[in-house]
Design an enzyme around this catalytic site. Structure first.
Site, PDB file in Angstrom:
ATOM      1  N   LYS A  59      -0.667  -5.363  -7.976  1.00 56.03           N
ATOM      2  CA  LYS A  59      -1.262  -4.838  -7.429  1.00 56.03           C
ATOM      3  C   LYS A  59      -2.548  -5.762  -6.350  1.00 56.03           C
ATOM      4  O   LYS A  59      -1.508  -6.921  -5.805  1.00 56.03           O
ATOM      5  CB  LYS A  59      -1.159  -3.554  -7.423  1.00 56.03           C
ATOM      6  CG  LYS A  59      -0.515  -2.681  -7.688  1.00 56.03           C
ATOM      7  CD  LYS A  59      -0.407  -1.131  -7.371  1.00 56.03           C
ATOM      8  CE  LYS A  59       0.106  -0.278  -8.582  1.00 56.03           C
ATOM      9  NZ  LYS A  59       1.612   0.079  -7.306  1.00 56.03           N
ATOM     10  N   ASP A  84      -2.349  -1.742 -19.198  1.00 57.51           N
ATOM     11  CA  ASP A  84      -1.956  -1.712 -18.392  1.00 57.51           C
ATOM     12  C   ASP A  84      -2.891  -1.504 -16.322  1.00 57.51           C
ATOM     13  O   ASP A  84      -3.246  -0.429 -16.576  1.00 57.51           O
ATOM     14  CB  ASP A  84      -0.777  -0.722 -18.497  1.00 57.51           C
ATOM     15  CG  ASP A  84       0.272  -0.510 -16.780  1.00 57.51           C
ATOM     16  OD1 ASP A  84      -0.143  -1.908 -15.825  1.00 57.51           O
ATOM     17  OD2 ASP A  84       1.115  -0.443 -16.582  1.00 57.51           O
ATOM     18  N   TYR A 126       2.260   5.570 -15.185  1.00 60.65           N
ATOM     19  CA  TYR A 126       3.416   4.985 -14.778  1.00 60.65           C
ATOM     20  C   TYR A 126       3.757   3.606 -15.360  1.00 60.65           C
ATOM     21  O   TYR A 126       2.200   2.859 -14.990  1.00 60.65           O
ATOM     22  CB  TYR A 126       3.846   5.275 -13.718  1.00 60.65           C
ATOM     23  CG  TYR A 126       5.284   4.615 -13.209  1.00 60.65           C
ATOM     24  CD1 TYR A 126       5.579   4.540 -12.653  1.00 60.65           C
ATOM     25  CD2 TYR A 126       4.312   3.351 -12.134  1.00 60.65           C
ATOM     26  CE1 TYR A 126       6.606   3.974 -12.914  1.00 60.65           C
ATOM     27  CE2 TYR A 126       5.095   2.952 -11.801  1.00 60.65           C
ATOM     28  CZ  TYR A 126       7.028   3.129 -11.945  1.00 60.65           C
ATOM     29  OH  TYR A 126       8.263   2.677 -11.484  1.00 60.65           O
TER      30      TYR A 126
HETATM   31  C1  PLP Z   1       0.037   0.949 -13.694  1.00 57.62           C
HETATM   32  C2  PLP Z   1       1.139   0.288 -12.573  1.00 57.62           C
HETATM   33  N1  PLP Z   1       1.807  -0.055 -13.725  1.00 57.62           N
HETATM   34  C3  PLP Z   1       2.939  -0.757 -12.854  1.00 57.62           C
HETATM   35  C4  PLP Z   1       3.491  -0.565 -12.134  1.00 57.62           C
HETATM   36  C5  PLP Z   1       4.801  -1.116 -11.658  1.00 57.62           C
HETATM   37  O1  PLP Z   1       4.849  -1.854 -11.115  1.00 57.62           O
HETATM   38  P1  PLP Z   1       6.123  -2.450  -9.531  1.00 57.62           P
HETATM   39  O2  PLP Z   1       5.874  -1.529  -8.903  1.00 57.62           O
HETATM   40  O3  PLP Z   1       5.024  -3.927  -9.051  1.00 57.62           O
HETATM   41  O4  PLP Z   1       6.854  -2.724 -10.407  1.00 57.62           O
HETATM   42  C6  PLP Z   1       3.182   0.234 -11.833  1.00 57.62           C
HETATM   43  C7  PLP Z   1       3.583   0.273 -10.707  1.00 57.62           C
HETATM   44  O5  PLP Z   1       2.570   1.019  -9.239  1.00 57.62           O
HETATM   45  C8  PLP Z   1       1.644   1.073 -11.635  1.00 57.62           C
HETATM   46  O6  PLP Z   1       1.345   1.852 -10.892  1.00 57.62           O
END
Ligand code: PLP
Length: 438
Positions: free
Chosen positions: A271, A243, A146
């Protein structure tokens, strides 16, 4: 008339549902069976609901509070910064400079870095930049990963079996052309990536990956997989994006890339970066990052009213300073190791087929026969047991999110006694849940 705590909680939940669609502000916060959950306080390793019940929190808001909820140093830094300089929207503030310097020092792939509020913005800009620099159309993501809510990546996370191998959008409203421009590959399967790159030769702008797909618990990369992606991306002139919104800071100040020894072109962070305050980042090679319109006249548009907000930026800085000066990783990794070993031993003792996975502070119990190498293996997970024992755990005041494949986290505020209680309560919860099925 005086209301009982439960009646008061139900009334709050009803008020929420009347004015907030579904009663919550993010898609996965409304959990079956917990429709009336109203959280009124957090502190360290715990949260309190409107009924006054206190839970040991392993959900941890999907990962941010690595230091524990309401860390006093981080919160004090945010408050102090907010008192001295407010959002200006022109120029830069000293705290933004200091944070950027620390990030560039800490994360191997970062030569330059920009701040966003959310991880979704960071991954959005990473892909836009990759398309700008390459002039190419396609991006590759992996089944089970994700990367946020935007159209290019909002697909194929926890897919039903019949959608694996096909496009599985998370939302309506995504243009078919956008869906078609994302190729979904199998995690830990470099041949699949090679096939996709060959099939769309010269037209793949980016490969984006969670180096450990934590959005499906914790599927570890096989030795050589991330290295092979690095080689393939370089060979094909494709931008490699790690990511690290979850793995960054949580698995090490340098992110999982510093553990794996593989350096991507671009990295997204979020996060745990500010222990729960809304700050994320995108960084990478200077030759790429300098194409953003923060340098006037450069082609990749980048903007955000709240980017680099002094208060949240100060929270990030204080978090990183604390991670650098206190034995946070040592503590949470030791708890994680004990929990994973203890959980596996107890499932083995109970004769329950299970694979306990995780890394560092993250743990998850899959109820299946191993091995676990890719999302398709997780289709064998016993979903009812996975969700059912977590509901049982709540009776013991322990909270692991009762949704399929969700991971759990230790923070610096958790203790060895928490691990003891977790192991004991898990044994009871699994046994009781299996008893109801007998
Ligand atoms: C690996 C990863 N990338 C991007 C995101 C998106 O981040 P945000 O919820 O702060 O937009 C998340 C959110 O859970 C994530 O787990």
């Amino acid at each position: 008339m005086t209301l009982t705590a439960s009646e008061a909680a139900a009334r709050l939940a009803a008020r929420a549902a009347a004015v907030i669609p579904g009663g919550v502000n993010s898609g996965q916060r409304r959990v079956p069976g917990l429709e009336e959950l109203v959280v009124t306080a957090t502190s360290g390793s715990t949260f309190t609901d409107a009924d006054g019940r206190v839970y040991t929190d392993y959900h941890s808001a999907f990962g941010p509070p690595l230091l524990g909820h309401n860390d006093p140093d981080v919160d004090a830094a945010a408050a102090a910064a907010g008192r001295s300089v407010d959002l200006m929207g022109v120029g830069v503030t000293p705290v933004e400079i200091e944070l950027a310097e620390r990030l560039v020092d800490a994360v191997p792939s970062l030569e330059k870095v920009l701040l966003t509020c959310t991880g979704s913005e960071a991954t959005f800009h990473a892909l836009r930049l990759a398309r700008t620099v390459t002039g190419r159309r396609y991006v590759i993501k992996f089944q089970g990963c994700y990367h946020g809510w935007h159209d290019a990546v909002a697909m194929n996370v926890i897919s039903p079996a019949e959608r694996v191998g096909a496009k599985d959008p998370l939302s309506g409203g995504i243009l078919p052309e956008v869906l078609a421009a994302t190729i979904v590959c199998r995690f830990n399967d470099a041949h699949d990536v090679e096939r996709a790159l060959d099939e769309h030769d010269g037209d793949v702008a980016a490969i984006i990956i969670e180096p450990i797909p934590h959005n499906i618990g914790a599927v570890l990369p096989k030795p050589g997989f991330l290295e092979r992606l690095r080689e393939l991306a370089s060979k094909h002139g494709t931008v490699l994006v790690f990511d690290e919104v979850i793995t960054g800071f949580r698995h090490g100040i340098g992110g999982y890339q510093s553990v794996a020894g593989v350096t991507p072109d671009l990295t997204t962070l979020g996060k745990a970066m500010a222990n729960g305050w809304p700050v994320s980042a995108l960084g990478g090679k200077a030759e790429l990052m300098d194409l953003f319109s923060t340098t006037p006249g450069r082609p990749a548009f980048f903007a955000g009213t709240f980017n680099g907000h002094p208060a949240t930026t100060a929270a990030a800085l204080a978090t990183i300073v604390k991670l650098q000066h206190e034995p946070v990783h040592e503590h949470v990794f030791a708890l994680g190791d004990r929990a994973r070993t203890g959980l596996q031993a107890l499932y083995d003792r109970l004769g329950v087929p299970a694979v306990v996975s995780g890394f560092g502070s993250v743990f998850v119990s899959y109820f299946l026969e191993g091995p676990v190498e890719s999302y398709d293996d997780l289709l064998r997970n016993d979903v009812d047991l996975f969700v059912g024992y977590r509901r049982e755990l709540m009776k013991d005041g322990i909270f692991e999110l009762p949704l399929n494949l969700k991971r759990s986290h230790f923070s610096y505020a958790h203790t060895d006694e928490d691990v003891d209680r977790l192991l004991e309560a898990t044994e009871g919860a699994v046994t009781r849940y299996l008893g109801t099925r007998a």
